[in-house]
Scaffold this active site. Structure first.
Site, PDB file in Angstrom:
ATOM      1  CG  HIS A 122       0.587  -3.988  -4.853  1.00 25.24           C
ATOM      2  ND1 HIS A 122       0.887  -4.871  -5.860  1.00 25.24           N
ATOM      3  CD2 HIS A 122       1.778  -3.520  -4.106  1.00 25.24           C
ATOM      4  CE1 HIS A 122       2.306  -4.855  -5.588  1.00 25.24           C
ATOM      5  NE2 HIS A 122       2.857  -3.916  -4.814  1.00 25.24           N
ATOM      6  CD  GLU A 123       2.009  -0.768  -1.445  1.00 29.46           C
ATOM      7  OE1 GLU A 123       2.829  -1.231  -0.689  1.00 29.46           O
ATOM      8  OE2 GLU A 123       2.222  -0.301  -2.580  1.00 29.46           O
TER       9      GLU A 123
END
Length: 140
Positions: free
Chosen positions: A20-21
């Site tokens: 996600h990051e």
């Protein structure tokens, strides 16, 4: 609870957080937005390194992560905000469509992760034997 189950759950959540990051990070870098910090976890920094103006770190509380971009520091004072707004790599200077893509890249990467993983698993598996076992198991 079994230690293996807890370890596997922590590892899987960590992978989801990283993907996600990383989505936010890679799209921000692609559009030339400066990234100050790429962090897995919150709180006190345990270890990490700096490269290309970005501090890559792993922090104490493994319950999330964040990507701190130039112009997006919620704790910045007025002078820092003015200084970052003048920077050509500030998130605030990027066009709205680029900001939208940067923000939505994290969830998009999370949606793409199962596609990549399942595709790799199916390509590596023995599909012919699986089909044969399914056919024989059906009584044909």
């Amino acid at each position: 609870m079994n230690l293996v189950v807890v370890t596997a759950a922590i590892l899987l959540v960590g992978i989801l957080i990283f993907v996600h990051e990383f989505g936010h990070f890679i799209v921000a870098k692609f559009f030339g937005v400066g990234v100050k910090v790429f962090s897995l976890g919150f709180g006190r920094r345990l270890f990490g390194f700096e490269h290309g103006g970005t501090d890559y770190r792993v922090c104490l509380l493994p319950i999330g992560g964040y990507v701190l971009m130039e112009g997006a520091d919620p704790f910045a004072d007025d002078d820092q905000i003015r200084e970052e707004m003048e920077s050509p790599t500030s998130l605030l200077r990027a066009p709205i469509w680029q900001r939208l893509l940067i923000v939505s890249a994290g969830p998009a990467f999370n949606l793409g992760l199962p596609v990549v993983v399942l595709t790799a698993l199916f390509m590596a598996g023995e599909q012919e034997n699986f089909v044969r076992r399914m056919y024989e198991g059906a009584g044909n």
